[in-house]
Scaffold this motif. Structure first.
Motif, PDB file in Angstrom:
ATOM      1  N   SER A 116       4.761  -9.075  -1.433  1.00  0.00           N
ATOM      2  CA  SER A 116       4.154 -10.328  -1.899  1.00  0.00           C
ATOM      3  C   SER A 116       3.332 -10.970  -0.796  1.00  0.00           C
ATOM      4  N   GLU A 121       5.672 -12.625 -12.353  1.00  0.00           N
ATOM      5  CA  GLU A 121       4.508 -13.493 -12.144  1.00  0.00           C
ATOM      6  C   GLU A 121       3.948 -14.024 -13.462  1.00  0.00           C
ATOM      7  N   ARG A 176     -12.340  -1.959  -6.691  1.00  0.00           N
ATOM      8  CA  ARG A 176     -11.814  -2.482  -7.940  1.00  0.00           C
ATOM      9  C   ARG A 176     -11.354  -1.327  -8.817  1.00  0.00           C
ATOM     10  N   HIS A 195      -2.063 -14.486  -1.988  1.00  0.00           N
ATOM     11  CA  HIS A 195      -3.022 -14.381  -3.089  1.00  0.00           C
ATOM     12  C   HIS A 195      -2.804 -13.185  -4.004  1.00  0.00           C
ATOM     13  N   HIS A 196      -1.935 -12.258  -3.641  1.00  0.00           N
ATOM     14  CA  HIS A 196      -1.751 -11.060  -4.462  1.00  0.00           C
ATOM     15  C   HIS A 196      -0.385 -10.440  -4.188  1.00  0.00           C
ATOM     16  N   ALA A 252      -7.285  -6.302 -10.690  1.00  0.00           N
ATOM     17  CA  ALA A 252      -6.592  -5.495  -9.690  1.00  0.00           C
ATOM     18  C   ALA A 252      -7.561  -4.581  -8.943  1.00  0.00           C
ATOM     19  N   LYS A 283      -3.267  -3.585  -5.766  1.00  0.00           N
ATOM     20  CA  LYS A 283      -3.219  -5.005  -5.421  1.00  0.00           C
ATOM     21  C   LYS A 283      -3.574  -5.838  -6.653  1.00  0.00           C
ATOM     22  N   VAL A 284      -2.665  -6.719  -7.037  1.00  0.00           N
ATOM     23  CA  VAL A 284      -2.835  -7.519  -8.245  1.00  0.00           C
ATOM     24  C   VAL A 284      -2.901  -8.997  -7.858  1.00  0.00           C
ATOM     25  N   PRO A 285      -4.013  -9.688  -8.147  1.00  0.00           N
ATOM     26  CA  PRO A 285      -4.097 -11.125  -7.831  1.00  0.00           C
ATOM     27  C   PRO A 285      -3.006 -11.914  -8.544  1.00  0.00           C
ATOM     28  N   ARG A 286      -2.568 -12.978  -7.901  1.00  0.00           N
ATOM     29  CA  ARG A 286      -1.543 -13.821  -8.490  1.00  0.00           C
ATOM     30  C   ARG A 286      -2.189 -14.825  -9.447  1.00  0.00           C
ATOM     31  N   ALA A 301       1.240  -6.448  -3.820  1.00  0.00           N
ATOM     32  CA  ALA A 301       0.817  -5.069  -3.570  1.00  0.00           C
ATOM     33  C   ALA A 301       1.933  -4.141  -4.033  1.00  0.00           C
TER      34      ALA A 301
END
Length: 524
Positions: free
Chosen positions: A256, A279, A345, A259-260, A323, A368-371, A262
């Motif tokens: 965690s 999330e 991307r 901003h994202h 992501a 990587k996934v943005p929050r 992983a």
């Protein structure tokens, strides 16, 4: 099997004791080892593709000092992938004196078996659930999720679900109890995995994994085997060398950041979806519809993304969430070597049907996934989210809302392949579309981003007229094919219908969604 394949030994625990098999080829399945080498015939072969669950076994592995149980399909699991684990089969959970484990006894008490072919698989899924619950048993609702990967053709599911609810109240005979302390000690004492250039490579560090990828670029990469296993059982493919990513400790984590998050390429689908649902709670039902539990326990999110199937359900969701993927390789340097990486991307990963931009020596290592908006630093997290899937930003002076929904259309609700998958994330500010990202699956040669539809929405007022125009744009953006799951015309029609459904749900009309449990209860 080709003459180039080099076999190597395989060691795992069974009934608390190490079992070592010599000369196990790298492409031999766990089911073949159990039935043909160890003569454990209770584990059945049904579909041979991880759909029916007749071959279900339970793997025990040390996680944070505890023994974690995972039901998996042995028919598509490569045998060497269980190196250093505990393997439980239907023969192993009863006592030597004939006492039944509560998972078995409940099936008998509730008359939950007729022909019996599917029964060992159901029992093993129940055994895994029982053990993970600490012997407390599971609810009927949880049983429906945990048994979604097991099919029964004659008994019907009512008595099986009754058994799932009953097992927690039944006594556990001493001879059926798993000595977890002894099992953990035995797992720790197992000999380390063989090193060197064997036929089945399962390195425990990221650096070694990348070095072996560079050295053996033609090795078949696996990360759970839920698709590659089908190449073995259905296409009869053979591999001279296999490179398994799932033991690399760095890739087994979900990390965690402000901003994202992983997600490592070795994280199972079960754990990856748990992180995503934490999330975004509105993703819970969708996460449970991604295959059955045994497939989610074995497969990885990284493997699903790298595989790049046009009907892979995770990619439309990840595309909508914005992501990105991190590709890594081992780069030679004057000092010997170092890890090199690049990030792109997710939608830019693919170049065509099951093809991508990865080099022969690269591996997909992280997703990587943005929050969500409410998780961003400096912004308060929303205390609740409406049932329609919105997550309002709690900053009072900015009237912004973020909506996120993902839809899966398939012939069966559970454990089925999508005809169409559509994921939408949208941020509204003062009633205007400030940001939108849309991922689609099942409508092109690759999972795709609906850029033209996004352009039709961006900056427009979020109203019925905008939705009507965007619906037409979405139907025109893709040219799907007709196949056994759906016709091209059906897919195009459904795409537009799902966007309209998103609009209605954003207006609070959640009762139109049959996935809503209250709606289902009202219709019953």
């Amino acid at each position: 099997m080709t003459s180039e394949i080099v076999s190597q030994p395989l060691t795992f625990l069974r009934r608390g004791q190490p079992v070592t098999l010599r000369n196990v080829p790298p492409d031999r399945t766990l089911l073949e080892v159990l039935r043909e080498d160890l003569h454990l015939s209770a584990t059945k072969e049904g579909c041979g593709e991880g759909d029916c669950g007749a071959c279900t076994v339970v793997l025990g592995e040390t996680v944070d000092g505890q023994l974690r149980y995972r039901a998996v399909n042995s028919c598509i699991r490569l045998a060497h992938s269980v190196m250093g684990m505990a393997v439980f089969t239907a023969e192993d959970i009863g006592s030597h004196t004939g006492d039944l484990h509560p998972a078995q006894a409940a099936m008998v008490r509730c008359h939950a078996s007729q022909c019996g072919f599917c029964t060992p698989g159901f029992v093993m899924s129940l055994f895994g659930a029982y053990q993970n619950s600490g012997g407390q048993g599971i609810s009927r609702e949880q049983a429906q999720t945990d048994l979604s990967g097991n099919l029964c053709r004659c008994t019907g599911y009512r008595p099986i679900l009754d058994a799932a609810e009953t097992m927690g109240s039944l006594p556990l005979p001493a001879g059926c109890a798993v000595d977890e302390a002894a099992t953990l000690a035995a797992l720790k004492a197992l000999k380390p995995q063989p090193k060197g250039d064997g036929a089945y490579l399962r390195p425990t560090s990221l650096a070694t994994l990348l070095q072996q990828r560079a050295k053996f670029p033609k090795a078949q990469v696996v990360a759970g085997c839920t698709d590659v296993g089908l190449w073995v059982t259905k296409l009869h493919k053979r591999f001279d060398r296999v490179l398994d990513v799932t033991a690399a400790r760095e890739l087994r984590r979900v990390e965690s950041y402000p901003h994202h998050i992983a997600i490592g390429a070795a994280v199972s689908l079960t754990d990856a979806f748990a992180a995503l649902v934490h999330e975004r709670p509105q993703l819970k039902i969708f996460s449970q519809r991604f295959a059955g539990l045994p497939v989610r326990n074995a497969g990885t999110l990284g493997g699903n993304v790298a595989n790049g199937s046009p009907i892979g359900d995770s990619m439309p969701l990840l595309i909508a969430l914005g992501a990105s993927v991190v590709l890594m390789r081992w780069k030679k340097t004057a000092a010997g070597g170092a890890v090199a990486h690049r990030e792109l991307r997710l939608e830019d990963l693919y170049t065509g049907y099951r093809t991508n931009v990865m080099r022969a020596d690269e591996l997909l290592c992280w997703i990587k996934v943005p929050r969500p908006i409410g998780h961003a630093p400096g912004r308060p997290r929303p205390t609740s989210a409406p049932s329609g899937g919105s997550e309002p930003n709690a900053v009072e002076h900015v009237r912004a809302e973020q909506f996120m929904r993902v839809y899966k259309i398939s012939k069966r609700f559970d454990d089925d392949i999508s005809a169409v998958c559509l994921a939408i994330q949208m941020t509204l500010k003062d009633g205007t579309v400030q940001q939108v990202s849309i991922g689609a699956g099942g409508v092109a040669a690759t999972p795709a981003r609906a850029r033209q539809t996004e352009a039709a929405l961006l900056g427009q007022p979020w109203n019925a007229n905008t939705v009507m125009a965007a619906t037409a744009a979405l139907r025109a953006e893709f040219q799907p094919i007709s196949d056994m799951r759906a016709s091209a015309r059906y897919r195009q029609t459904v795409l537009g219908n799902l966007l309209q459904r998103f609009w209605l749900e954003s207006q609070g009309m959640t009762a139109i969604n049959l996935e809503n449990s209250q709606t289902l209860e009202a219709l019953a």
